[in-house]
Design a protein around this motif. Structure first.
Motif, PDB file in Angstrom:
ATOM      1  N   UNK A   1      -4.664  10.023  -8.201  1.00  0.00           N
ATOM      2  CA  UNK A   1      -3.465   9.194  -8.040  1.00  0.00           C
ATOM      3  C   UNK A   1      -2.483   9.448  -9.179  1.00  0.00           C
ATOM      4  N   UNK A   2      -3.003   9.604 -10.388  1.00  0.00           N
ATOM      5  CA  UNK A   2      -2.129   9.924 -11.531  1.00  0.00           C
ATOM      6  C   UNK A   2      -1.416  11.254 -11.282  1.00  0.00           C
ATOM      7  N   UNK A   3      -2.144  12.238 -10.728  1.00  0.00           N
ATOM      8  CA  UNK A   3      -1.517  13.525 -10.406  1.00  0.00           C
ATOM      9  C   UNK A   3      -0.394  13.352  -9.384  1.00  0.00           C
ATOM     10  N   UNK A   4      -0.646  12.521  -8.360  1.00  0.00           N
ATOM     11  CA  UNK A   4       0.397  12.261  -7.359  1.00  0.00           C
ATOM     12  C   UNK A   4       1.602  11.577  -7.993  1.00  0.00           C
ATOM     13  N   UNK A   5       1.354  10.608  -8.869  1.00  0.00           N
ATOM     14  CA  UNK A   5       2.445   9.911  -9.554  1.00  0.00           C
ATOM     15  C   UNK A   5       3.257  10.893 -10.383  1.00  0.00           C
TER      16      UNK A   5
ATOM     17  N   UNK B   1       0.859  -1.189   0.000  1.00  0.00           N
ATOM     18  CA  UNK B   1       0.000   0.000   0.000  1.00  0.00           C
ATOM     19  C   UNK B   1       0.896   1.241   0.000  1.00  0.00           C
ATOM     20  N   UNK B   2       0.857   1.994  -1.090  1.00  0.00           N
ATOM     21  CA  UNK B   2       1.775   3.120  -1.305  1.00  0.00           C
ATOM     22  C   UNK B   2       1.185   4.407  -0.735  1.00  0.00           C
ATOM     23  N   UNK B   3       2.037   5.214  -0.080  1.00  0.00           N
ATOM     24  CA  UNK B   3       1.550   6.443   0.554  1.00  0.00           C
ATOM     25  C   UNK B   3       0.964   7.430  -0.459  1.00  0.00           C
ATOM     26  N   UNK B   4       1.430   7.371  -1.694  1.00  0.00           N
ATOM     27  CA  UNK B   4       0.846   8.261  -2.718  1.00  0.00           C
ATOM     28  C   UNK B   4      -0.651   7.972  -2.871  1.00  0.00           C
ATOM     29  N   UNK B   5      -1.028   6.709  -2.688  1.00  0.00           N
ATOM     30  CA  UNK B   5      -2.441   6.352  -2.765  1.00  0.00           C
ATOM     31  C   UNK B   5      -3.247   7.051  -1.670  1.00  0.00           C
ATOM     32  N   UNK B   6      -2.667   7.129  -0.473  1.00  0.00           N
ATOM     33  CA  UNK B   6      -3.396   7.734   0.640  1.00  0.00           C
ATOM     34  C   UNK B   6      -3.699   9.202   0.411  1.00  0.00           C
ATOM     35  N   UNK B   7      -2.731   9.942  -0.097  1.00  0.00           N
ATOM     36  CA  UNK B   7      -2.981  11.362  -0.321  1.00  0.00           C
ATOM     37  C   UNK B   7      -4.004  11.565  -1.434  1.00  0.00           C
ATOM     38  N   UNK B   8      -3.980  10.681  -2.430  1.00  0.00           N
ATOM     39  CA  UNK B   8      -4.985  10.746  -3.501  1.00  0.00           C
ATOM     40  C   UNK B   8      -6.372  10.381  -2.969  1.00  0.00           C
TER      41      UNK B   8
ATOM     42  N   UNK C   1     -14.059   6.202  -6.874  1.00  0.00           N
ATOM     43  CA  UNK C   1     -12.871   5.504  -7.380  1.00  0.00           C
ATOM     44  C   UNK C   1     -12.384   6.128  -8.688  1.00  0.00           C
ATOM     45  N   UNK C   2     -13.304   6.555  -9.518  1.00  0.00           N
ATOM     46  CA  UNK C   2     -12.909   7.195 -10.781  1.00  0.00           C
ATOM     47  C   UNK C   2     -12.158   8.508 -10.515  1.00  0.00           C
ATOM     48  N   UNK C   3     -12.627   9.281  -9.544  1.00  0.00           N
ATOM     49  CA  UNK C   3     -11.931  10.520  -9.173  1.00  0.00           C
ATOM     50  C   UNK C   3     -10.584  10.197  -8.527  1.00  0.00           C
ATOM     51  N   UNK C   4     -10.577   9.156  -7.682  1.00  0.00           N
ATOM     52  CA  UNK C   4      -9.318   8.734  -7.051  1.00  0.00           C
ATOM     53  C   UNK C   4      -8.248   8.413  -8.093  1.00  0.00           C
ATOM     54  N   UNK C   5      -8.631   7.700  -9.146  1.00  0.00           N
ATOM     55  CA  UNK C   5      -7.642   7.323 -10.171  1.00  0.00           C
ATOM     56  C   UNK C   5      -6.991   8.556 -10.792  1.00  0.00           C
ATOM     57  N   UNK C   6      -7.792   9.604 -11.022  1.00  0.00           N
ATOM     58  CA  UNK C   6      -7.242  10.850 -11.569  1.00  0.00           C
ATOM     59  C   UNK C   6      -6.303  11.506 -10.561  1.00  0.00           C
TER      60      UNK C   6
END
Length: 281
Positions: free
Chosen positions: A266-270, A25-32, A259-264
């Motif tokens: 998460x891409x921004x965090x990446x 579980x990656x921390x970037x996911x949490x902020x997204x 989840x759809x908003x989360x994916x966007x």
């Protein structure tokens, strides 16, 4: 105290428990995820959320940390200590996350009784005080000089910091976030951040004043309470406290639209992280 508790007395709390997802579980996911929940809570599409999260062996840098003169050397040092390194999308400075650190996010609508900055901080402080009131320890909130990521809402017992609170405001939602050092050695965690700044600054003059870390200013709750708490023990305290303060708690993961908003997000965090670290080899 009652004013601080009023933000905690919601009609219902939606619980999202990400405290046991493991090392992948990656921390970037949490902020997204928190940004996503801010959006949906902010527009009234979700009840207020209490989310818990744990990340293994991760250093989260603040934006200012990426402006040190020798970022590459600092990141390499952290990686040699066995840590993943990410940069978050909000203020604050470097913190340590590992399996003994529980992060909590309270996500509320901005319109909720007018949440000014201090009111959000005070609500989280009061939540922690209620959760641990059985230990009869005075949990104070003021800046602990010498700690990592110092701020005016550092939580401490007898002058030793065990938690730090931050806030993020997005699209009419407010995420009040805290990291709680529960197990292990607070001083050892502080040594890691101290080493980062030593390798990343090398004594050079900088425009921004980075903290001079004194490891003895930090401790875990187990050290301070002379206790043997686990992350799951504290999770139970959280759920019990919110249930006592509000009408109802219920568990619900991310919904399809979220989840759809989360994916966007998460891409921004990446992309933010790739841009920050792209020149580091």
């Amino acid at each position: 105290m009652e004013q601080h508790l009023s933000l905690l007395r919601q009609d219902e709390w939606r619980i999202i428990d990400h405290s046991s997802l493991g090392p992948q579980f990656d921390a970037k996911q949490s902020f997204a995820i928190d940004d996503t929940l801010c959006t949906f809570v902010g527009k009234g599409a979700s009840s207020p959320v209490a989310r818990s999260w744990v990340h293994h062996d991760t250093i989260v840098l603040g934006i200012q940390d990426t402006r040190v003169p020798h970022l590459q050397d600092g990141v390499r040092y952290l990686q040699q200590q066995g840590y993943r390194v990410i940069v978050r999308n909000s203020g604050g400075l470097a913190v340590v996350l590992d399996e003994g650190v529980l992060n909590l996010s309270l996500i509320l609508p901005e319109s909720d009784k007018g949440i000014d900055i201090n009111r959000g901080y005070d609500a989280m402080w009061e939540l922690i005080r209620v959760m641990f009131n059985e230990y009869n320890k005075d949990i104070e909130a003021y800046e602990i000089v010498g700690s990592y990521c110092p701020g005016s809402y550092d939580l401490s017992i007898n002058g030793q910091k065990f938690a730090g609170i931050s806030q993020r405001r997005l699209r009419n939602g407010v995420a009040v976030q805290i990291y709680l050092c529960i197990t292990g050695s607070g001083a050892k965690r502080a040594e890691v951040i101290k080493g980062f700044y030593e390798h990343a600054i090398k004594g050079e003059e900088t425009k921004f004043t980075y903290p001079t870390i004194k490891p003895e200013t930090m401790a875990s709750l187990n050290e301070l309470l002379n206790a043997n708490l686990t992350v799951q023990d504290v999770m139970l305290k959280l759920l019990t406290t919110l249930k006592e303060l509000s009408g109802r708690i219920y568990s619900e993961g991310l919904l399809q639209e979220e989840y759809e908003t989360y994916e966007k997000n998460f891409i921004r965090m990446m992309e933010r992280n790739e841009k920050t670290f792209k020149d580091l080899t």
